[in-house]
Design a protein around this motif. Structure first.
Motif, PDB file in Angstrom:
ATOM      1  N   ASN A 224     -20.706   3.736  46.679  1.00  0.00           N
ATOM      2  CA  ASN A 224     -20.616   2.329  46.284  1.00  0.00           C
ATOM      3  C   ASN A 224     -21.742   1.935  45.334  1.00  0.00           C
ATOM      4  N   ILE A 225     -22.916   2.533  45.491  1.00  0.00           N
ATOM      5  CA  ILE A 225     -24.052   2.148  44.655  1.00  0.00           C
ATOM      6  C   ILE A 225     -24.331   3.153  43.540  1.00  0.00           C
ATOM      7  N   SER A 226     -23.521   4.196  43.438  1.00  0.00           N
ATOM      8  CA  SER A 226     -23.819   5.240  42.457  1.00  0.00           C
ATOM      9  C   SER A 226     -23.782   4.712  41.023  1.00  0.00           C
TER      10      SER A 226
ATOM     11  N   TYR B   9     -26.874   4.557  38.283  1.00  0.00           N
ATOM     12  CA  TYR B   9     -26.739   4.990  36.887  1.00  0.00           C
ATOM     13  C   TYR B   9     -27.215   3.896  35.923  1.00  0.00           C
ATOM     14  N   LEU B  10     -26.871   2.651  36.213  1.00  0.00           N
ATOM     15  CA  LEU B  10     -27.264   1.548  35.332  1.00  0.00           C
ATOM     16  C   LEU B  10     -28.757   1.239  35.369  1.00  0.00           C
ATOM     17  N   PHE B  11     -29.345   1.294  36.559  1.00  0.00           N
ATOM     18  CA  PHE B  11     -30.720   0.852  36.729  1.00  0.00           C
ATOM     19  C   PHE B  11     -31.777   1.939  36.553  1.00  0.00           C
TER      20      PHE B  11
ATOM     21  N   LEU C  35     -32.666  -1.761  43.877  1.00  0.00           N
ATOM     22  CA  LEU C  35     -31.917  -2.567  42.905  1.00  0.00           C
ATOM     23  C   LEU C  35     -30.422  -2.278  42.974  1.00  0.00           C
ATOM     24  N   ALA C  36     -30.075  -1.017  43.116  1.00  0.00           N
ATOM     25  CA  ALA C  36     -28.661  -0.639  43.195  1.00  0.00           C
ATOM     26  C   ALA C  36     -28.012  -1.206  44.453  1.00  0.00           C
TER      27      ALA C  36
ATOM     28  N   VAL D 251     -23.725  -8.692  44.039  1.00  0.00           N
ATOM     29  CA  VAL D 251     -22.988  -8.904  42.788  1.00  0.00           C
ATOM     30  C   VAL D 251     -21.617  -8.223  42.831  1.00  0.00           C
ATOM     31  N   GLU D 252     -21.624  -6.902  42.930  1.00  0.00           N
ATOM     32  CA  GLU D 252     -20.372  -6.154  42.788  1.00  0.00           C
ATOM     33  C   GLU D 252     -19.389  -6.397  43.928  1.00  0.00           C
TER      34      GLU D 252
END
Length: 75
Positions: free
Chosen positions: A17-19, A23-25, A57-58, A65-66
């Motif tokens: 779920n946080i992968s 990747y973004l952070f 953060l993820a 958010v997500e």
């Protein structure tokens, strides 16, 4: 499903779920840690700090958010 009764599979589903958030952070977090010069004091300390901040953060991104947006999108 029955697969989620296995603890390691349950953990893997949560991590997936946080992968994307990881990747973004990861890049901005690493660049921030490097910009403060923390890697010059301790490479391992900077690595642990980067990993910890990225994971936090993820996880926050997923929870606040997500996940809420996905819930709204299903309606």
């Amino acid at each position: 499903g029955t697969a989620f009764h296995v603890p390691c599979l349950r953990f893997a589903s949560r991590v997936s779920n946080i992968s994307y958030s990881i990747y973004l952070f990861h890049f901005p977090v690493i660049q921030t840690v490097l910009s403060f010069g923390l890697h010059q004091r301790s490479f391992w300390g900077a690595l642990v700090l980067s990993l910890t901040l990225t994971a936090l953060l993820a996880a926050c991104s997923w929870k606040f958010v997500e996940k809420p947006w996905l819930r709204l999108a299903r309606r």
